[in-house]
Design a protein around this motif. Sequence first.
Motif, PDB file in Angstrom:
ATOM      1  N   GLN A 162       0.850  -1.191   0.000  1.00  0.00           N
ATOM      2  CA  GLN A 162       0.000   0.000   0.000  1.00  0.00           C
ATOM      3  C   GLN A 162       0.887   1.243   0.000  1.00  0.00           C
ATOM      4  OE1 GLN A 162      -2.215   1.186   3.596  1.00  0.00           O
ATOM      5  NE2 GLN A 162      -1.917  -0.857   4.418  1.00  0.00           N
TER       6      GLN A 162
ATOM      7  N   THR B 180      -7.537   7.431   8.515  1.00  0.00           N
ATOM      8  CA  THR B 180      -6.553   6.439   8.959  1.00  0.00           C
ATOM      9  C   THR B 180      -6.848   5.985  10.387  1.00  0.00           C
ATOM     10  OG1 THR B 180      -5.118   8.290   9.552  1.00  0.00           O
ATOM     11  CG2 THR B 180      -4.681   7.203   7.442  1.00  0.00           C
ATOM     12  N   LEU B 181      -6.204   4.913  10.782  1.00  0.00           N
ATOM     13  CA  LEU B 181      -6.487   4.219  12.044  1.00  0.00           C
ATOM     14  C   LEU B 181      -6.419   5.104  13.278  1.00  0.00           C
ATOM     15  CD1 LEU B 181      -7.045   1.402  13.303  1.00  0.00           C
ATOM     16  CD2 LEU B 181      -4.568   1.116  13.490  1.00  0.00           C
ATOM     17  N   ASP B 182      -5.475   6.036  13.304  1.00  0.00           N
ATOM     18  CA  ASP B 182      -5.293   6.884  14.487  1.00  0.00           C
ATOM     19  C   ASP B 182      -6.520   7.725  14.817  1.00  0.00           C
ATOM     20  OD1 ASP B 182      -3.918   7.940  11.912  1.00  0.00           O
ATOM     21  OD2 ASP B 182      -4.562   9.725  12.962  1.00  0.00           O
ATOM     22  N   LYS B 183      -7.455   7.866  13.894  1.00  0.00           N
ATOM     23  CA  LYS B 183      -8.656   8.658  14.146  1.00  0.00           C
ATOM     24  C   LYS B 183      -9.694   7.867  14.945  1.00  0.00           C
ATOM     25  CE  LYS B 183      -6.558  11.553  11.425  1.00  0.00           C
ATOM     26  NZ  LYS B 183      -5.582  10.698  10.739  1.00  0.00           N
TER      27      LYS B 183
ATOM     28  N   PRO C 148       0.437   9.045  10.538  1.00  0.00           N
ATOM     29  CA  PRO C 148      -0.331   7.811  10.301  1.00  0.00           C
ATOM     30  C   PRO C 148       0.463   6.761   9.516  1.00  0.00           C
ATOM     31  CG  PRO C 148      -1.693   9.729   9.825  1.00  0.00           C
ATOM     32  CD  PRO C 148      -0.299  10.231  10.050  1.00  0.00           C
TER      33      PRO C 148
ATOM     34  N   ASP D 205       2.817   5.118  11.958  1.00  0.00           N
ATOM     35  CA  ASP D 205       2.023   4.134  12.719  1.00  0.00           C
ATOM     36  C   ASP D 205       1.848   2.849  11.911  1.00  0.00           C
ATOM     37  OD1 ASP D 205       1.599   6.114  14.612  1.00  0.00           O
ATOM     38  OD2 ASP D 205      -0.496   6.465  14.065  1.00  0.00           O
TER      39      ASP D 205
ATOM     40  N   THR E 197      -6.791   4.952   4.295  1.00  0.00           N
ATOM     41  CA  THR E 197      -6.822   3.498   4.465  1.00  0.00           C
ATOM     42  C   THR E 197      -8.226   3.029   4.822  1.00  0.00           C
ATOM     43  OG1 THR E 197      -6.150   3.608   6.791  1.00  0.00           O
ATOM     44  CG2 THR E 197      -4.388   3.415   5.162  1.00  0.00           C
TER      45      THR E 197
ATOM     46  N   ARG F 231      -2.341  13.151   7.803  1.00  0.00           N
ATOM     47  CA  ARG F 231      -1.555  12.362   6.859  1.00  0.00           C
ATOM     48  C   ARG F 231      -0.781  13.294   5.930  1.00  0.00           C
ATOM     49  NH1 ARG F 231      -3.122   7.077   3.215  1.00  0.00           N
ATOM     50  NH2 ARG F 231      -1.157   6.012   3.686  1.00  0.00           N
TER      51      ARG F 231
ATOM     52  N   GLU G 211      -7.693  -2.573  12.714  1.00  0.00           N
ATOM     53  CA  GLU G 211      -6.237  -2.480  12.604  1.00  0.00           C
ATOM     54  C   GLU G 211      -5.747  -3.467  11.550  1.00  0.00           C
ATOM     55  OE1 GLU G 211      -1.958  -3.226  13.725  1.00  0.00           O
ATOM     56  OE2 GLU G 211      -3.593  -4.635  13.469  1.00  0.00           O
TER      57      GLU G 211
ATOM     58  N   PRO H 139      -7.059  11.489   2.504  1.00  0.00           N
ATOM     59  CA  PRO H 139      -5.931  10.661   2.963  1.00  0.00           C
ATOM     60  C   PRO H 139      -5.907  10.526   4.486  1.00  0.00           C
ATOM     61  CG  PRO H 139      -5.202  12.290   1.344  1.00  0.00           C
ATOM     62  CD  PRO H 139      -6.616  12.638   1.696  1.00  0.00           C
ATOM     63  N   ASN H 140      -6.611  11.404   5.166  1.00  0.00           N
ATOM     64  CA  ASN H 140      -6.629  11.420   6.630  1.00  0.00           C
ATOM     65  C   ASN H 140      -7.533  10.359   7.245  1.00  0.00           C
ATOM     66  OD1 ASN H 140      -5.163  12.766   8.518  1.00  0.00           O
ATOM     67  ND2 ASN H 140      -6.252  14.711   8.326  1.00  0.00           N
TER      68      ASN H 140
END
Lengths: 470, 470
Positions: free
Chosen positions: A114, B433-436, A230, A233, B291, A206, B54, B430-431
């Motif tokens: 990815q 992502t998992l951290d959100k 991110p 991470d 993601t 990101r 995850e 793009p933001n």
Amino acid sequence: MKLRYFPLAMVTSYLLSMSALAEQTPSFTKEDLRVAAELRDEAFKSSKDYEIVESLTTEVGPRMAGTPGDAAAVKWGVAKLEELGFDKVWTEPVTFPTWKRGVETAEVLSPYPQPLVITALGFSVGTAEEGLSAEIIQFDDLKALSEAPANAAEGKIVFIKNRMERARDGSGYGPAVAARGQGASEAAKKGAVGILIRSIGTDTDRMAHTGVMRYEEGIEKIPAAALSAPDADLLENMIRRGKPVTVKMTIGAKNGEEYTSHNVIGEITGSEKPEEYVIIGAHLDSWDLGTGALDDGAGIGITTAAAELILRLPKRPKRSIRVIMFANEEQGLVGGKAYAEAHQDDIKNIITAAESDFGAGKIWRIDSKVKEEALPAVKQMAKLMEPLGITYGNNQAGGGPDLIPLRGKGISVFSLRQDGMDYFDYHHTPNDTLDKIDPESLNQNTAAYVIFAYLSAQMDGDFGTGFNQK
Amino acid sequence: MKLRYFPLAMVTSYLLSMSALAEQTPSFTKEDLRVAAELRDEAFKSSKDYEIVESLTTEVGPRMAGTPGDAAAVKWGVAKLEELGFDKVWTEPVTFPTWKRGVETAEVLSPYPQPLVITALGFSVGTAEEGLSAEIIQFDDLKALSEAPANAAEGKIVFIKNRMERARDGSGYGPAVAARGQGASEAAKKGAVGILIRSIGTDTDRMAHTGVMRYEEGIEKIPAAALSAPDADLLENMIRRGKPVTVKMTIGAKNGEEYTSHNVIGEITGSEKPEEYVIIGAHLDSWDLGTGALDDGAGIGITTAAAELILRLPKRPKRSIRVIMFANEEQGLVGGKAYAEAHQDDIKNIITAAESDFGAGKIWRIDSKVKEEALPAVKQMAKLMEPLGITYGNNQAGGGPDLIPLRGKGISVFSLRQDGMDYFDYHHTPNDTLDKIDPESLNQNTAAYVIFAYLSAQMDGDFGTGFNQK
């Protein structure tokens, strides 16, 4: 304190110095303080500071040193200072090597293909055109990398995962940023073919944070880039699974020609001691990813607008005030060094200086670096800032990055410390844009700078020069 | 209420219905309620929901319909459901046209040259390889564009500047998103050669929000892209200065081949009425920029983890429960439509359904769309959710995008409404992502879904089928 064990001479000396402080003649007249308070309050009625940043970010935008944006910014700076009615406006040349960003992409090839979001670090070399593919080797921080055995990273791409801590005074930056500055050469020493670092920032956007890096002489130059938080991470999560992780990075960056930009200077010429002057300033260059609104359009807006308030007074202050828009701070304080060098015979004329280069958050503290006898004057100045929520800190100010060379030559400096809780969310990213600036906070900054600049220009006595020399 | 003017028959009917509701036999046994409460509390002890998101975001990442990521996601989904011990796991084909993103860049050419951050809208055509350069014409919103005279935008690039409003229930999306869906054809009708819209989002990040658009038949197809919010601000600021603003946009997007992906389905087979089933689901595809953690990895995690809690019970529930991971929601609810079509003879077996597709914020309300006689059961269910901070809303639930086609065929649905205050800060960027994702909020969601799924599977009676048909 047990007096019987305390040498009498010391007590006497202590009591004498206390009494000297208490009896010191005020450094500012009542009229000076009245005018300064009025200027402070006027700052909140003006939107000039915001208009200046809006103008710079809209009409120029990104202005990385050595690019057409840099040239446009110099032109803009001269025009803006002239438009605002400065008594003198001029430029001074600043010459430096340049660096060009090119393509910058990265992707995980295996085991979980990815894309990754990266940005090249300033002065990184490029990869081969077809990119660089290698296995990742992860280190906790620069120290862990430095302490690793020779060849520990042989043929691999080093990934440094350390996170920057959030703090009002930005104190998390120093410990974290070493990975950016020195990581590439440390990695090369261990045989690495490339390096990726977790961005030196506090956000979870990101977007990767760029910033300058340096190669150690005699060490192989390997390509260096930052991953967005991110993506760092993500890489950690992949690595945790235990299978080899291979990444391809493609960096098109390269060094350019030598370039001459300019420090842009606007002067309010003093009415009594025109040769003596106060410096307020900021840097005009920015990184290329954002529009440089916080770094350092805000500083340009604050210091220029503070001077503009003084320009509106019926009478010029006693000393001169110079607004300096420094060239190329980002790639090595080049404008600051050039100014210090060009003015080295002139240092004794610089009464004091402060640079605004920490975004647009409210100022919460004023620090000084002045001779001890001048501290009562500083306290008087600080007292006028109290209604702004600013308190006096200590006498160990740094003064701002572009003032480091001048400070080294002995000038006194002030630090008007801004709240930087969110500064490193945006710093050196595409997110450094106008919408991140709160006009009211900007006014508060301008109010503090106008007090500082005006009172320093009016001051009876000085802050000391030379004592600060190292 | 004035009784003397109120027809007696109506009063009697009213009192009778009240009494019927009050006396209604509870739909759930005490044991059912006890087990549901236990499942709810277990949800907070498990990190399965977070582990699933995850896993999906790390091992698959972006999974835009028709890409290799889509294929990887289907493979991942089947493996994950099998690993978790579902009684049956299978896939059903979903066929659709594809679209490929290519290069996407834009810049202001004059009067203030600087780059812009854009992203192509899904199914936009590309520009010529050398890009498209034209003057900008600004409109307040889609309505203003629609109402403009013919040829108003002749040869120009339309810029629609309307801003999306932030709201917990995401209600700002509908009014704003029309510019994305229909803007291109409306602009083409006025002679435009391209369109840029302010991103349909609530953030100030320098990231553009993608999302699907459609060309009206018989109207010229012009390239369509979204500007990040700061870039839309920038364009507004430039336009305000009154000089013509010209922009170059380069879009490499194009349509691809027809592709067959799959809905992935895992079943917990009921012990008493295995042919009747409850649907909980989410969509497995995502946009390509992030993601897909919030949209809709979170939904996959929540619904799969809720089912996993039920799988751990010593005994299967009376009815079956299906976790459906829908294919290609983003480009037109394609998986939902395919499921509804494939199961049209099967509709009466679907006891009810709910889709999680609004990020990872806490659920604050449960709405139903059931026959009136089933409302007491809904209230009992809602009561068990009260400790989660969830209250009953109304009987006008939508059920989630992929359930629209099934709802059209008459199934009852539930909406477990999530707090979406920040959802559109990240949506389609793009933001995403998992951290959100906050693991605790995810647990709260799973707790609500497990109550819903378990009680619906155990329920004495049903929620009605067919009444919902249009």
